[in-house]
Write an enzyme that holds these catalytic residues in place. Structure first.
Site, PDB file in Angstrom:
ATOM      1  N   HIS A 162      -7.559  -5.924   9.733  1.00  0.00           N
ATOM      2  CA  HIS A 162      -6.991  -5.687   8.259  1.00  0.00           C
ATOM      3  C   HIS A 162      -5.968  -6.449   8.149  1.00  0.00           C
ATOM      4  O   HIS A 162      -4.735  -6.095   8.535  1.00  0.00           O
ATOM      5  CB  HIS A 162      -7.816  -3.893   8.179  1.00  0.00           C
ATOM      6  CG  HIS A 162      -6.176  -3.228   8.503  1.00  0.00           C
ATOM      7  ND1 HIS A 162      -7.023  -1.869   9.161  1.00  0.00           N
ATOM      8  CD2 HIS A 162      -5.341  -3.350   8.739  1.00  0.00           C
ATOM      9  CE1 HIS A 162      -5.396  -0.905   9.056  1.00  0.00           C
ATOM     10  NE2 HIS A 162      -4.625  -2.118   8.719  1.00  0.00           N
TER      11      HIS A 162
ATOM     12  N   ASP B 262      -7.976  -4.497  13.808  1.00  0.00           N
ATOM     13  CA  ASP B 262      -9.221  -4.050  13.238  1.00  0.00           C
ATOM     14  C   ASP B 262      -9.081  -5.647  12.758  1.00  0.00           C
ATOM     15  O   ASP B 262     -10.447  -5.751  11.827  1.00  0.00           O
ATOM     16  CB  ASP B 262      -9.507  -2.050  13.418  1.00  0.00           C
ATOM     17  CG  ASP B 262      -8.938  -2.822  11.586  1.00  0.00           C
ATOM     18  OD1 ASP B 262      -9.267  -1.253  10.750  1.00  0.00           O
ATOM     19  OD2 ASP B 262      -8.418  -2.825  11.106  1.00  0.00           O
TER      20      ASP B 262
ATOM     21  N   ASP C  28       0.323  -1.511  -0.035  1.00  0.00           N
ATOM     22  CA  ASP C  28      -0.244   0.259  -0.074  1.00  0.00           C
ATOM     23  C   ASP C  28       1.361   1.563  -0.054  1.00  0.00           C
ATOM     24  O   ASP C  28       2.234   1.115   0.173  1.00  0.00           O
ATOM     25  CB  ASP C  28      -0.615   0.140   1.349  1.00  0.00           C
ATOM     26  CG  ASP C  28       0.053  -0.759   2.702  1.00  0.00           C
ATOM     27  OD1 ASP C  28      -0.731  -1.154   3.329  1.00  0.00           O
ATOM     28  OD2 ASP C  28       0.780  -0.201   2.397  1.00  0.00           O
TER      29      ASP C  28
ATOM     30  N   GLU D 278      -9.765  -2.285   5.498  1.00  0.00           N
ATOM     31  CA  GLU D 278     -10.673  -2.052   6.590  1.00  0.00           C
ATOM     32  C   GLU D 278     -11.697  -2.998   6.492  1.00  0.00           C
ATOM     33  O   GLU D 278     -12.054  -3.395   5.247  1.00  0.00           O
ATOM     34  CB  GLU D 278     -11.313  -0.485   6.230  1.00  0.00           C
ATOM     35  CG  GLU D 278     -10.054   0.441   6.371  1.00  0.00           C
ATOM     36  CD  GLU D 278      -8.915   0.632   7.347  1.00  0.00           C
ATOM     37  OE1 GLU D 278      -8.757   1.811   7.969  1.00  0.00           O
ATOM     38  OE2 GLU D 278      -8.140  -0.043   7.554  1.00  0.00           O
TER      39      GLU D 278
END
Lengths: 403, 277
Positions: free
Chosen positions: B143, B141, B72, B148
């Protein structure tokens, strides 16, 4: 191929296994050079998909910007103020200076008669350094517009004052101000304010020295644009607690905003007591500029030599006006000064190195490309061991001297 | 999956680095046959990168015939900004190794056409004949990359808007000024990573424990996108003890009992020096 050649076809050298002086700290980083300038390796990697053509192993040494000496009268038998074989003399000194880690300098002329200036100045052209020697940044004219009482070793009969209080006075004496970087003058001389302003407008650095100015006169000179003090403490009124004189500029609150006053220090252990050196350094560390004020005899054996119109006697590391106790310059080399300064002041290695590179570059307004190892700067640097002895000198990324 | 549990962060980083080293060295990459490696950013893989650099400096491995694809990059952040993932990869990895810059692929968050940039990236991976080993991390979380909660489990490389949690977590790198934190990123999709022939996920620290629990002990769920790897044929989770704090004792004991099997993957440790002779 080491790059997609989108920017340049020239070879890239990567200096590895070194500690470079960057952002005021010694860091374990590599240094990348192309076409005589320091390269940004991240840009090279992502923009040009490039890498080094060859690597130089620095064997864990310190890699610092090349030293800049803004006050040096000669050396190795050469006296810049003598006027004979000027080009040969400058060439000899600039070659030998590489051994001390000096990559750029300002040949200095002491107070001399006009015919000397008219002869010498045109032959001391500003030029880049290289394998033949350190670069000449411009001439430092120390005198003749200085104080009689504080002339030191300068010949009395050549001293001058400002008749018109303008550049005309200077041009009459010097002939021309081309090739001039710095002018040292005494600001208490009537007419000096306009002279200072006009010099500054021309891009010449104005330095206060060989003067009996009080603090208020010195502050006014700085307000006119003066930015340097020639060999602090020497050839000026001593610090007094009710009138600090020129020395008081180090902590003056009357200076124009964002203005730094730089001051030359001859850190040879003789011209200034270490305690005085420490007081100046602690009062204003970012303004300290190491200078050698080296004379003809630097690099020569003890004995009798000439300086300008005077005769001098060498005794160990001391150089006196022959027959007196007046000091007339030092014979310490720049790397000796860096080592002595570090030892006497207890400052960091980084601070000692910056006093001989970054600060003189800032003084002369050339820190965009000299005196630092920032990307885009000229690749003038030295390799030093941990005790700050010079092991190799580079100009434009090329090795120009090795021990 | 394999769940490899080491006592602490350093040992986990080292195990992962050894595994990557063995995979690359044994693959014997060459000019005709590159090893394609997917790479993460963040604080978790720093120890692993340091070990890989060490192995390279010792002459035990080379990245000359390795192609890398990062997961990313932020949108709109200048490439030379200290927090960009280009800067991260240069300063923490590329600077120290012998990878050919033309083979280090990172998404360009400043491309004129972001959608096109994502498509091009997928094409580059395809042209390189797919990813041999994709190394990744996991967010608190759950991811993977910037996929997400709520991201499609078959998603491809695309533009994503960051969740508020992620923006808050990143604020510390931008002087705690929320207005300076990028809000969009380009990220490989869950599907993109699932296409890799092998996946290695590094998870360390107690703050990741709940995410690890959700990823491997609960079902496949797009709210915890790492759970997608339950359906990948070859996934290794490398973690430290702290990351296992929310798992069942039974799960942890089972996999700890398998360590002697897992360790065969890193012992013997291979080196290119053996092949040079």
């Amino acid at each position: 191929m080491p790059s997609n050649k989108s920017v340049s076809e020239e070879p890239i050298t990567q200096f590895v296994n070194c500690r470079i002086l960057k952002d005021h700290q010694l860091q374990r980083e590599d240094l990348w050079v192309r076409e005589g300038k320091i390269l940004n390796p991240e840009k090279l990697f992502f923009d040009e998909e490039g890498y080094a053509d060859h690597q130089v192993d620095c064997e864990s040494k310190i890699l610092a910007p090349g030293f800049i000496d803004v006050q040096i009268n000669g050396g190795y038998g050469v006296d810049f103020s003598q006027g004979c074989d000027v080009r040969g003399g400058v060439a000899l000194v600039s070659k030998r200076l590489l051994e001390h880690g000096v990559t750029s300098f300002c040949p200095t002329l002491v107070t001399s008669p006009p015919h000397i200036y008219h002869k010498v100045l045109p032959e001391m052209e500003v030029h880049d350094g290289g394998a033949e020697g350190a670069g000449v940044l411009g001439v430092h004219l120390e005198g003749p517009f200085i104080s009689r009482e504080k002339r030191g070793a300068h010949p009395e009969h050549c001293l001058r004052s400002f008749q018109q209080g303008s550049l005309t006075d200077l041009l009459e004496v010097y002939g021309s101000l081309d090739n001039v970087s710095i002018v040292t003058l005494a600001p208490e001389l009537p007419g000096s304010p306009t002279v200072i302003q006009e010099l500054v407008k021309m891009g010449v650095t104005v330095s206060l020295g060989h003067s009996v100015a009080d603090l208020s006169q010195a502050e006014q000179a700085v307000q006119q644009g003066a930015t340097f003090i020639t060999h602090l403490f020497n050839a000026m009124l001593p610090f007094h607690h009710r009138d600090p004189g020129i020395v008081g500029l180090l902590t003056s609150d009357q200076l124009p905003p964002n203005c730094t006053v730089f001051y030359g220090m001859i850190a040879d252990g003789i011209h200034t007591n270490p305690a005085a050196l420490r007081i100046a350094h602690r009062a204003h560390p970012s303004g300290l500029v190491l200078v050698t004020d080296a004379i003809t005899a630097m690099g020569l054996p003890p004995g009798h030599h000439t300086l300008g119109q005077q005769h001098i006697q060498i005794d160990g590391l001391h150089a006196y006006v022959a027959g007196t106790n007046t000091l007339c310059g030092s014979i310490a080399t720049m790397d000796m000064c860096v080592r002595h300064f570090r030892k006497a002041s207890g400052c960091s290695v980084e601070a000692a190195l910056e006093a001989a590179s970054l600060h003189p570059a800032q003084l002369l307004g050339i820190s965009q490309h000299k005196g630092t190892l920032d990307y885009g700067s000229d690749a003038d640097f030295v390799l030093l061991d941990d005790s700050l002895h010079v092991k190799a000198t580079y100009i434009g990324g090329e090795e120009v001297w090795r021990k | 999956m394999r769940l490899v549990i080491l006592d602490n962060y350093d040992l986990a980083s080292e195990w992962a680095a050894k595994y990557i080293r063995n995979r690359i060295v044994q693959f014997k990459p060459s000019a005709d046959r590159y090893f394609t490696l997917g790479l993460p950013t963040g604080s978790t893989p720093l120890g692993c990168y340091k070990k890989l650099i060490e192995y390279h400096k010792n002459g035990d491995m080379s990245f000359k015939y390795v192609k890398t694809f990062n997961m990313d990059e932020y949108v709109g952040l200048p490439r030379d900004h200290p927090e960009s993932y280009h800067s991260y990869m240069w300063n923490n990895f590329f600077k120290y190794i012998d990878i050919d810059p033309a083979n280090a692929h990172i998404l360009d968050g400043n491309a004129a056409d972001l959608q096109k940039e994502c498509e091009l990236f997928e094409q580059k991976i395809a042209d390189a004949r797919g990813i041999e080993l994709f190394v990744g991390g996991i967010g608190p979380d759950g991811h993977i990359a910037f996929n997400e909660p709520g991201s499609s489990l078959v998603s491809r490389t695309r533009v994503k808007t960051l969740a508020q949690d992620t923006i808050l977590a990143n604020a510390r790198f931008f002087g705690n000024d929320l207005s300076k934190v990028p809000t969009m990123t380009l990220t490989v999709g869950v599907g993109t990573v699932m296409d890799a022939r092998e996946v290695l996920i590094l998870i360390t620290g107690a703050h990741k424990a709940f995410a690890l629990y959700k990823a491997i002990e609960e079902g496949v769920n797009h709210m915890w996108t790492v759970s997608a790897f339950q359906q990948h044929p070859r996934t290794i989770f490398v973690c430290d003890e702290d990351a296992t704090l929310e798992l069942r004792v039974k799960t942890v004991k089972y996999f700890q009992g398998l360590m002697h099997v897992h360790n065969k993957l890193v012992d013997p440790l291979h080196s290119i020096r053996a092949y040079k002779d």
